[in-house]
Enzyme design. Structure first.
Site, PDB file in Angstrom:
ATOM      1  N   SER A  14     187.670  79.247  51.556  1.00 42.32           N
ATOM      2  CA  SER A  14     186.911  78.995  50.625  1.00 42.32           C
ATOM      3  C   SER A  14     188.037  78.856  49.495  1.00 42.32           C
ATOM      4  O   SER A  14     188.961  79.750  49.257  1.00 42.32           O
ATOM      5  CB  SER A  14     185.810  79.819  50.094  1.00 42.32           C
ATOM      6  OG  SER A  14     185.468  79.645  48.819  1.00 42.32           O
ATOM      7  N   LYS A  65     172.221  78.908  51.791  1.00 46.19           N
ATOM      8  CA  LYS A  65     171.692  78.071  50.573  1.00 46.19           C
ATOM      9  C   LYS A  65     170.038  78.009  50.789  1.00 46.19           C
ATOM     10  O   LYS A  65     169.551  78.370  49.475  1.00 46.19           O
ATOM     11  CB  LYS A  65     172.363  76.897  50.470  1.00 46.19           C
ATOM     12  CG  LYS A  65     173.793  76.800  50.098  1.00 46.19           C
ATOM     13  CD  LYS A  65     174.233  75.342  49.929  1.00 46.19           C
ATOM     14  CE  LYS A  65     175.739  75.420  49.595  1.00 46.19           C
ATOM     15  NZ  LYS A  65     176.070  74.002  49.471  1.00 46.19           N
ATOM     16  N   GLY A 128     170.064  66.147  55.730  1.00 44.11           N
ATOM     17  CA  GLY A 128     170.145  67.378  55.750  1.00 44.11           C
ATOM     18  C   GLY A 128     170.165  68.088  54.424  1.00 44.11           C
ATOM     19  O   GLY A 128     169.855  67.458  53.587  1.00 44.11           O
TER      20      GLY A 128
END
Ligand code: ATR
Length: 265
Positions: A14, A65, A128
């Site tokens: 990340s 999420k 999606g």
């Protein structure tokens, strides 16, 4: 020192800790931001432990999420529309859930790339979570039209039906049509996959936007071959981070120097 983190699985690569460290230095905010690996079956426990240690906020990434959405005790309108949360803020017993992905995308297109969305014909590929997360902010920017096209047409139709002002269909339904801005929200490029051959037209000057960053994907290759101007998702990543930073700290960082530092020259 106020504590923040990005939580996901995997999380090792990340860029968020680097981005937020640059924002904090630039705006003189006294905060710390780290990367947090949550077990696939241990998201809620990881969040609970982070709050217990005094954590103030989390960015949430793949695959959590939707779980973050369920964990929030209060949601922003854009998070509710997205059905997913990428930003959590903790205050007392409250867990505020927001979603800054769509705002980040719109800001990268409109501000960094100086492309008006208003009045433009938009095509969103994919149906999606990534696609759903950006629809409300895209519609709020008042395009002439927004069409959602997906390999599985029914999913695009169902997604479009959840919003007013857009339509959905399969890749076959868009053949021959022309678009000014095309956004790839499929996950095809993530693992080096290919899309079906794109049979719609990139209008002259079209912006082809790939949400994945740092990869020359099949979408980018097909768009370039059709003469479109291409963009990858690094700007969206930095802008969604800036929006999250603003949600937490009430200060909007200048993203330009951060983007310059991250973009390979
Ligand atoms: P994300 O959260 O990244 O959106 P997702 O919810 O699993 O991930 O959705 C993946 C999207 O990419 C879907 O729209 C999927 O199409 P289908 O609904 O038909 O499965 C799309 N996708 C993935 N690989 C693809 C490929 N090779 N070609 C076309 N679409 C692809």
């Amino acid at each position: 020192m106020d504590k923040y983190a990005v939580v996901g699985n995997p999380i090792g690569h990340s860029l968020s800790p680097r981005i937020h460290a640059l924002f904090a230095a630039q705006t003189a905010q006294d905060m710390r931001y780290e990367a947090l690996l949550a077990p696939l079956d241990g998201f809620a426990a990881t969040v609970g432990a982070f709050i217990a240690e005094g954590g103030r906020g989390l960015n949430v990434t793949v695959p959590f999420k939707e779980e973050a959405f369920r964990l929030a005790t209060r949601l922003s309108e854009r998070a509710r529309a997205a059905g997913a949360v990428n930003t959590l803020g903790f205050s007392g017993a409250e867990r505020f859930g927001d979603n800054t992905d769509g705002a980040g995308l719109v800001r990268d297109i409109a501000v960094n790339r100086q492309r008006d969305i208003a009045g433009q014909r938009l095509l969103l590929l994919g149906a999606g979570g990534a696609a759903r997360g950006v629809i409300l902010p895209l519609l709020a920017a008042k395009p002439a039209s927004l069409l959602i096209a997906n390999r599985t047409a029914d999913k695009a139709r169902a997604l479009a039906a959840a919003f007013s002002g857009c339509a959905g269909g399969g890749f076959d339904d868009i053949g021959g049509r022309s678009f000014d801005i095309v956004i790839n929200a499929t996950s095809a490029g993530l693992a080096g996959g290919v899309l079906p051959r794109l049979t719609f037209a990139f209008a002259p000057g079209c912006l082809a936007y790939e949400m994945v960053y740092g990869k020359d994907t099949d979408f980018l290759r097909q768009a370039r071959a059709s003469g479109a101007t291409t963009a990858d998702g690094l700007g969206m990543l930095v802008e969604q981070a800036a929006e999250a930073f603003f949600v937490w700290r009430g200060v909007r960082p200048d993203t330009a120097p951060v983007l310059k530092e991250l973009r390979p020259s």
